[in-house]
Design a protein around this motif. Structure first.
Motif, mmCIF file in Angstrom:
data_model
loop_
_atom_site.group_PDB
_atom_site.id
_atom_site.type_symbol
_atom_site.label_atom_id
_atom_site.label_comp_id
_atom_site.label_asym_id
_atom_site.label_seq_id
_atom_site.Cartn_x
_atom_site.Cartn_y
_atom_site.Cartn_z
ATOM 1 N N ALA A 114 -48.084 21.029 30.470
ATOM 2 C CA ALA A 114 -48.979 21.705 29.527
ATOM 3 C C ALA A 114 -48.534 21.515 28.085
ATOM 4 O O ALA A 114 -48.937 22.259 27.200
ATOM 5 N N ASN A 115 -47.714 20.502 27.831
ATOM 6 C CA ASN A 115 -47.239 20.244 26.470
ATOM 7 C C ASN A 115 -48.351 19.724 25.566
ATOM 8 O O ASN A 115 -49.316 19.108 26.028
ATOM 9 N N ARG A 116 -48.167 19.943 24.270
ATOM 10 C CA ARG A 116 -49.085 19.388 23.283
ATOM 11 C C ARG A 116 -49.011 17.863 23.326
ATOM 12 O O ARG A 116 -47.909 17.293 23.428
ATOM 13 N N PRO A 117 -50.139 17.158 23.240
ATOM 14 C CA PRO A 117 -50.125 15.688 23.293
ATOM 15 C C PRO A 117 -49.180 15.046 22.290
ATOM 16 O O PRO A 117 -48.526 14.036 22.603
ATOM 17 N N ALA A 118 -49.059 15.617 21.100
ATOM 18 C CA ALA A 118 -48.187 15.037 20.068
ATOM 19 C C ALA A 118 -46.724 15.056 20.469
ATOM 20 O O ALA A 118 -45.928 14.251 19.972
ATOM 21 N N CYS A 119 -46.350 15.953 21.394
ATOM 22 C CA CYS A 119 -44.942 16.041 21.807
ATOM 23 C C CYS A 119 -44.481 14.768 22.491
ATOM 24 O O CYS A 119 -43.297 14.436 22.468
ATOM 25 N N PHE A 120 -45.408 14.050 23.110
ATOM 26 C CA PHE A 120 -45.051 12.815 23.798
ATOM 27 C C PHE A 120 -44.967 11.631 22.831
ATOM 28 O O PHE A 120 -44.568 10.538 23.224
ATOM 29 N N ALA A 121 -45.351 11.872 21.578
ATOM 30 C CA ALA A 121 -45.258 10.839 20.539
ATOM 31 C C ALA A 121 -44.543 11.402 19.323
ATOM 32 O O ALA A 121 -44.820 11.028 18.187
ATOM 33 N N CYS A 122 -43.587 12.303 19.566
ATOM 34 C CA CYS A 122 -42.944 13.044 18.485
ATOM 35 C C CYS A 122 -42.223 12.130 17.503
ATOM 36 O O CYS A 122 -41.516 11.207 17.902
ATOM 37 N N LYS A 123 -42.417 12.404 16.210
ATOM 38 C CA LYS A 123 -41.785 11.623 15.138
ATOM 39 C C LYS A 123 -40.403 12.160 14.779
ATOM 40 O O LYS A 123 -39.707 11.565 13.959
ATOM 41 N N PHE A 124 -40.020 13.287 15.365
ATOM 42 C CA PHE A 124 -38.829 13.981 14.910
ATOM 43 C C PHE A 124 -37.704 13.987 15.928
ATOM 44 O O PHE A 124 -36.729 14.710 15.767
ATOM 45 N N THR A 125 -37.826 13.211 16.997
ATOM 46 C CA THR A 125 -36.733 13.067 17.954
ATOM 47 C C THR A 125 -35.764 12.021 17.403
ATOM 48 O O THR A 125 -35.749 10.877 17.823
ATOM 49 N N SER A 126 -34.978 12.473 16.447
ATOM 50 C CA SER A 126 -34.156 11.569 15.650
ATOM 51 C C SER A 126 -32.943 12.321 15.114
ATOM 52 O O SER A 126 -32.948 13.554 15.027
ATOM 53 N N TYR A 127 -31.910 11.584 14.739
ATOM 54 C CA TYR A 127 -30.758 12.186 14.076
ATOM 55 C C TYR A 127 -31.081 12.545 12.627
ATOM 56 O O TYR A 127 -30.335 13.283 11.990
ATOM 57 N N SER A 128 -32.167 12.019 12.107
ATOM 58 C CA SER A 128 -32.645 12.423 10.783
ATOM 59 C C SER A 128 -33.477 13.683 10.969
ATOM 60 O O SER A 128 -34.580 13.637 11.510
ATOM 61 N N ARG A 129 -32.965 14.814 10.552
ATOM 62 C CA ARG A 129 -33.565 16.104 10.875
ATOM 63 C C ARG A 129 -34.375 16.659 9.718
ATOM 64 O O ARG A 129 -34.206 16.258 8.564
ATOM 65 N N THR A 130 -35.243 17.605 10.024
ATOM 66 C CA THR A 130 -36.070 18.227 8.988
ATOM 67 C C THR A 130 -35.416 19.470 8.393
ATOM 68 O O THR A 130 -35.695 19.829 7.256
ATOM 69 N N GLY A 131 -34.571 20.163 9.156
ATOM 70 C CA GLY A 131 -33.961 21.393 8.679
ATOM 71 C C GLY A 131 -32.633 21.169 7.983
ATOM 72 O O GLY A 131 -31.977 20.143 8.166
ATOM 73 N N ASP A 132 -32.234 22.135 7.183
ATOM 74 C CA ASP A 132 -30.884 22.105 6.604
ATOM 75 C C ASP A 132 -29.851 22.151 7.729
ATOM 76 O O ASP A 132 -28.770 21.572 7.624
ATOM 77 N N LEU A 133 -30.213 22.873 8.769
ATOM 78 C CA LEU A 133 -29.407 22.944 9.986
ATOM 79 C C LEU A 133 -30.308 22.668 11.182
ATOM 80 O O LEU A 133 -31.511 22.927 11.136
ATOM 81 N N SER A 134 -29.727 22.159 12.254
ATOM 82 C CA SER A 134 -30.442 22.009 13.525
ATOM 83 C C SER A 134 -29.627 22.697 14.602
ATOM 84 O O SER A 134 -28.393 22.635 14.593
ATOM 85 N N VAL A 135 -30.311 23.365 15.535
ATOM 86 C CA VAL A 135 -29.602 24.060 16.615
ATOM 87 C C VAL A 135 -30.198 23.677 17.962
ATOM 88 O O VAL A 135 -31.355 23.282 18.061
#
Length: 402
Positions: free
Chosen positions: A259-280
């Motif tokens: 039941a995942n969102r379709p975009a999750c299977f083409a995610c642009k953010f599965t990367s070591y380059s993160r969007t947050g100041d921190l990632s958890v």
């Protein structure tokens, strides 16, 4: 991007396009699966292109000059760890922000267990942010509320999925608002499931609740008494734990990715380059990390991605057990590749949306596949013997081909 392709895999639902539209020509509207997508009012649109240029899903996040640091973290407060999905990192951050007179944004179960972003002004309110929700949150009013707080000079921490944090970053890069006091934290994300299926699930559970009772507690990842395993737990006001969830767990639906969102299977953010100041995230690779502290009750993996993130991490360091680890030891699948779309994904939605008995369809798709059983059995063993990273990378080569 979504406005051109109309491909649902091209929209993560962050809503930043709505916020940057000067003509208020865009609204977010739920589709038949419960995921929200932008809809343009052509009578108001002037084709300025602001929405297209602001789309965070149009291209991958760019690398920064900061040299990312990787840590294993556990709060020194055992009670915080017990009530958290992992090691209590969110609580540690929130306490520091509140000590500065600030506010924190996180995800809660709202009315009727609707998953939504909320603002907390004290630790009591922020406790509701603990534990993973696994459903796409409604972040309506997030941008305007954060903006108002920053304009008042408050310190603000925003937590969310990488695409939601990317939306926050994009919006404030255009707002002209001073963001010196804005901190962001993304999670290493496996994907988000449908608000529709979760709302249905709650309604299915309510059929097993007596008329004079009601569901008051929902935890997708409750820690068992030994604090070794996590299970879904639902409680009612009068009867306590609801036994029907033993063989009917929404958490399993999430793990099946059906039941995942379709975009999750083409995610642009599965990367070591993160969007947050921190990632958890959860720290799954503990065997290789060789923790120098008690990690049995839950440990967070923390990535420090910016100087601002490092400043916040340093400020809370005395309240945690922490250990710096290498990039290799911090490896996680979704730092390198997106969640894979199940083969029966489209079949599920066709059956679910046309069914007279949606509960029966959901129950059928909660059953683990053979591949899921194998992965679920083998993965803990791989973690114990230190081969989790090797096999994860092998999986990428064979199945992901990225």
């Amino acid at each position: 991007m979504y406005f051109k392709t109309k491909d649902k895999a091209d929209c993560c639902g962050c809503g930043v396009c709505v916020e940057v539209c000067g003509k208020k020509a865009i609204i977010m509207q739920a589709d038949e699966c419960g995921f929200r997508y932008p809809v343009i009012n052509k009578d108001l649109c002037v084709d300025c292109g602001a929405c297209e240029s602001a789309c965070v899903f149009a291209e991958k996040i760019k690398d920064t000059a900061f040299n990312t640091e990787y840590y294993a973290v556990r709060s020194k407060d055992d009670e915080v760890v017990k009530s958290s999905s992992s090691g209590g990192m969110l609580t540690l951050m929130a306490e520091e922000i509140f000590s500065r007179g600030g506010v924190v944004y996180g995800v809660v179960y709202g009315e009727n267990f609707r998953v939504e972003h909320k603002k907390a002004i004290n630790m009591k309110q922020a406790e509701t942010f603990r534990t993973s929700k696994y459903v796409q949150s409604d972040n309506y009013l997030l941008y305007s509320s954060v903006k108002a707080d920053l304009l008042e000079g408050k310190t603000v921490l925003v937590t969310g999925t990488p695409c939601q944090i990317a939306g926050v970053n994009e919006y404030f890069s255009r707002s002209g608002v001073n963001t010196a006091k804005l901190y962001t934290c993304d999670n290493i994300c496996h994907g988000v499931s449908s608000p529709l299926t979760f709302a249905d699930y709650i309604s299915f559970l309510n059929k097993y609740v007596e008329d004079n009772d009601r569901i008051t507690y929902f935890n997708m990842r409750h820690k068992d008494e030994a604090l070794q395993n996590t299970v879904l737990e639902v409680k009612t006001e009068k009867k306590g734990a609801l036994p029907q969830i033993k063989d009917f767990s929404y958490y399993r639906l999430f793990l099946n990715r059906i039941a995942n969102r379709p975009a999750c299977f083409a995610c642009k953010f599965t990367s070591y380059s993160r969007t947050g100041d921190l990632s958890v995230a959860d720290f799954w690779n503990g065997k290789n990390a060789d923790f120098q502290f008690d990690a049995s009750h839950g440990v967070n993996e923390v990535l420090i991605n910016t100087e601002k993130g490092k400043e916040l991490f340093t400020a809370i360091k005395e309240n945690m057990f922490c250990q710096q680890v290498s990039k290799e030891k911090a490896w996680q699948p979704h730092l390198e590749y997106a969640t894979q779309k199940p083969e029966n994904y489209d079949k599920f939605w066709t059956e679910y949306l046309s069914a007279d008995d949606r509960e029966a369809v959901m129950r059928n798709y909660l059953k683990p596949t053979l591949l899921f059983k194998i992965i679920n059995t083998v993965t803990p063993v791989l973690r114990r013997i230190g081969l989790y990273t090797l096999f994860g990378k092998l999986y990428r080569v064979i199945f992901v081909k990225k």
